[in-house]
Design a protein around this motif. Structure first.
Motif, PDB file in Angstrom:
ATOM      1  N   LEU A  83       2.325  -7.562  -8.816  1.00  0.00           N
ATOM      2  CA  LEU A  83       3.639  -7.974  -8.323  1.00  0.00           C
ATOM      3  C   LEU A  83       4.661  -6.858  -8.469  1.00  0.00           C
ATOM      4  O   LEU A  83       5.538  -6.696  -7.609  1.00  0.00           O
ATOM      5  CB  LEU A  83       4.090  -9.226  -9.081  1.00  0.00           C
ATOM      6  N   ALA A  84       4.564  -6.069  -9.535  1.00  0.00           N
ATOM      7  CA  ALA A  84       5.476  -4.936  -9.702  1.00  0.00           C
ATOM      8  C   ALA A  84       5.261  -3.914  -8.593  1.00  0.00           C
ATOM      9  O   ALA A  84       6.218  -3.370  -8.024  1.00  0.00           O
ATOM     10  CB  ALA A  84       5.270  -4.296 -11.072  1.00  0.00           C
ATOM     11  N   SER A  85       3.989  -3.659  -8.248  1.00  0.00           N
ATOM     12  CA  SER A  85       3.687  -2.729  -7.165  1.00  0.00           C
ATOM     13  C   SER A  85       4.222  -3.256  -5.833  1.00  0.00           C
ATOM     14  O   SER A  85       4.759  -2.496  -5.019  1.00  0.00           O
ATOM     15  CB  SER A  85       2.173  -2.525  -7.079  1.00  0.00           C
ATOM     16  N   SER A  86       4.089  -4.564  -5.624  1.00  0.00           N
ATOM     17  CA  SER A  86       4.593  -5.162  -4.389  1.00  0.00           C
ATOM     18  C   SER A  86       6.106  -5.045  -4.283  1.00  0.00           C
ATOM     19  O   SER A  86       6.648  -4.740  -3.211  1.00  0.00           O
ATOM     20  CB  SER A  86       4.174  -6.633  -4.326  1.00  0.00           C
ATOM     21  N   GLY A  90       8.233  -3.097  -1.469  1.00  0.00           N
ATOM     22  CA  GLY A  90       9.288  -3.736  -0.702  1.00  0.00           C
ATOM     23  C   GLY A  90      10.576  -2.948  -0.746  1.00  0.00           C
ATOM     24  O   GLY A  90      11.269  -2.800   0.271  1.00  0.00           O
ATOM     25  N   ALA A  91      10.913  -2.432  -1.928  1.00  0.00           N
ATOM     26  CA  ALA A  91      12.124  -1.621  -2.067  1.00  0.00           C
ATOM     27  C   ALA A  91      12.019  -0.339  -1.252  1.00  0.00           C
ATOM     28  O   ALA A  91      12.988   0.108  -0.624  1.00  0.00           O
ATOM     29  CB  ALA A  91      12.360  -1.306  -3.545  1.00  0.00           C
ATOM     30  N   GLY A  96      13.512   2.749   3.897  1.00  0.00           N
ATOM     31  CA  GLY A  96      13.046   3.512   5.050  1.00  0.00           C
ATOM     32  C   GLY A  96      11.766   4.259   4.837  1.00  0.00           C
ATOM     33  O   GLY A  96      11.291   4.975   5.735  1.00  0.00           O
ATOM     34  N   ALA A  97      11.157   4.145   3.653  1.00  0.00           N
ATOM     35  CA  ALA A  97       9.887   4.828   3.386  1.00  0.00           C
ATOM     36  C   ALA A  97       8.745   3.868   3.684  1.00  0.00           C
ATOM     37  O   ALA A  97       8.736   2.740   3.226  1.00  0.00           O
ATOM     38  CB  ALA A  97       9.835   5.272   1.919  1.00  0.00           C
ATOM     39  N   ASP A 102       0.992   1.312   0.178  1.00  0.00           N
ATOM     40  CA  ASP A 102       1.921   0.589  -0.682  1.00  0.00           C
ATOM     41  C   ASP A 102       2.574  -0.582   0.044  1.00  0.00           C
ATOM     42  O   ASP A 102       3.774  -0.804  -0.056  1.00  0.00           O
ATOM     43  CB  ASP A 102       3.007   1.536  -1.209  1.00  0.00           C
ATOM     44  N   ASP A 103       1.790  -1.332   0.789  1.00  0.00           N
ATOM     45  CA  ASP A 103       2.341  -2.491   1.474  1.00  0.00           C
ATOM     46  C   ASP A 103       2.713  -3.573   0.470  1.00  0.00           C
ATOM     47  O   ASP A 103       1.949  -3.858  -0.456  1.00  0.00           O
ATOM     48  CB  ASP A 103       1.318  -3.074   2.450  1.00  0.00           C
ATOM     49  N   PRO A 104       3.875  -4.207   0.641  1.00  0.00           N
ATOM     50  CA  PRO A 104       4.200  -5.358  -0.212  1.00  0.00           C
ATOM     51  C   PRO A 104       3.293  -6.531   0.140  1.00  0.00           C
ATOM     52  O   PRO A 104       2.737  -6.603   1.243  1.00  0.00           O
ATOM     53  CB  PRO A 104       5.658  -5.647   0.134  1.00  0.00           C
ATOM     54  N   LEU A 105       3.131  -7.460  -0.778  1.00  0.00           N
ATOM     55  CA  LEU A 105       2.317  -8.641  -0.526  1.00  0.00           C
ATOM     56  C   LEU A 105       2.965  -9.484   0.567  1.00  0.00           C
ATOM     57  O   LEU A 105       4.191  -9.535   0.673  1.00  0.00           O
ATOM     58  CB  LEU A 105       2.165  -9.458  -1.802  1.00  0.00           C
ATOM     59  N   PRO A 106       2.162 -10.152   1.389  1.00  0.00           N
ATOM     60  CA  PRO A 106       2.728 -10.966   2.473  1.00  0.00           C
ATOM     61  C   PRO A 106       3.508 -12.148   1.927  1.00  0.00           C
ATOM     62  O   PRO A 106       3.221 -12.661   0.844  1.00  0.00           O
ATOM     63  CB  PRO A 106       1.488 -11.427   3.240  1.00  0.00           C
TER      64      PRO A 106
END
Length: 289
Positions: A83-86, A90-91, A96-97, A102-106
């Motif tokens: 969750l921290a990686s997600s 997201g941030a 803009g990166a 490094d896709d956030p979780l759906p």
């Protein structure tokens, strides 16, 4: 008991009737008084709170073995990392990166392989839940085989059978192709922290591990109920198969739908329900994740 969340288990030795059992009385044995949901749930502790033969019992006081506690700690640490990686991903997206690594979780996902199965007998919601989750892992088992594995009787499938034995945990691990399932006891009235912990585990299990969750519901008269269930005391297992709204909504399959249970008609096969509501319904038992 070390469970990784607040709200230690306060579970009961005599509890409400299982899904499909005969009609039950109100907690007081008559007309339901004006009281809070907690009062109704507390009243269901008494054996006299329900009538009929179907009571899925808790044998002794549910506790976790040292190995189960270690499993909870390791799995929760993995959930926290995911969750921290997600959140970082997201941030980064907002900044803009973009990085495919490094896709956030759906925000929503379901395990489509968890197909709803109607329970073959009124007290076989446990075997039906095991069958649904096992089939999603490629294990083709019948509800009769599942019932034997769970040691299901006409009183239903026990949440806890003593000496660290949670029948659903052991059975799921038998068919899970190596996934480490772990039971989570819940207090009679789960806390906000319990809800948050379930939500995090739900998202990680579904989106990353692709594993469903077996939830043991305690529904009491005038308390919260699963979709389509009547206002009576019911004990029931469901197969959690997905989430929406970043985990604020839980998706599950209900084995009552399509069964011979008298009140099955309005129960949907596949359901969505607020996560805080379903965790409350799991209160006094718990879930296997």
């Amino acid at each position: 008991m070390v469970l990784g969340v607040t709200g230690a288990a306060v579970l009961l030795g005599a509890q409400p009737a299982f899904a499909g059992g005969p009609p039950t009385s109100s907690p007081a044995g008559g007309a339901a008084p004006a009281a809070t949901t907690d009062a109704f749930r507390s009243a269901a502790r008494s054996v006299s709170a329900v009538t009929g033969p179907e009571r899925s019992l808790v044998v002794g006081v549910p506790t976790l073995t040292a190995d189960q506690q270690a499993s909870v700690a390791a799995k929760d640490a993995a959930v926290a990392r995911v969750l921290a990686s997600s959140r970082r991903a997201g941030a980064a997206r907002l900044a803009g990166a973009r990085s495919e690594a490094d896709d956030p979780l759906p925000s929503h996902r379901s395990i489509k392989a968890v197909k709803q199965k109607a329970q073959s007998r009124s007290y076989w919601c446990g075997p039906a839940t095991l069958q649904m989750l096992a089939l999603a892992d490629g294990a083709k088992i019948s509800q009769k085989t599942a019932a034997k594995r769970l040691k299901t009787t006409s009183s239903g499938t026990n949440w806890y059978s003593g000496a660290g034995n949670y029948p659903m945990e052991r059975a799921l691990e038998r068919y899970s192709d190596g996934f480490d399932y772990t039971p989570q006891n819940l207090a009679y009235t789960p806390s906000d922290a319990d809800v948050a912990t379930f939500r995090d585990r739900l998202v990680a299990d579904i989106a990353v591990q692709r594993q469903g969750i077996a939830g043991n519901a305690v529904e009491v008269r005038n308390g919260p109920h699963l979709n389509g269930h009547p206002n009576r005391t019911i004990y029931h297992w469901v197969a959690v198969r997905g989430y929406d709204d970043d985990g604020d909504t839980t998706r599950y399959a209900d084995s009552v739908a399509g069964s011979s249970i008298s009140w099955a008609a309005p129960v949907p096969r596949y359901n969505e329900i607020d996560t805080d509501k379903i965790v409350t319904i799991f209160g006094a038992r718990g879930y296997v994740w």
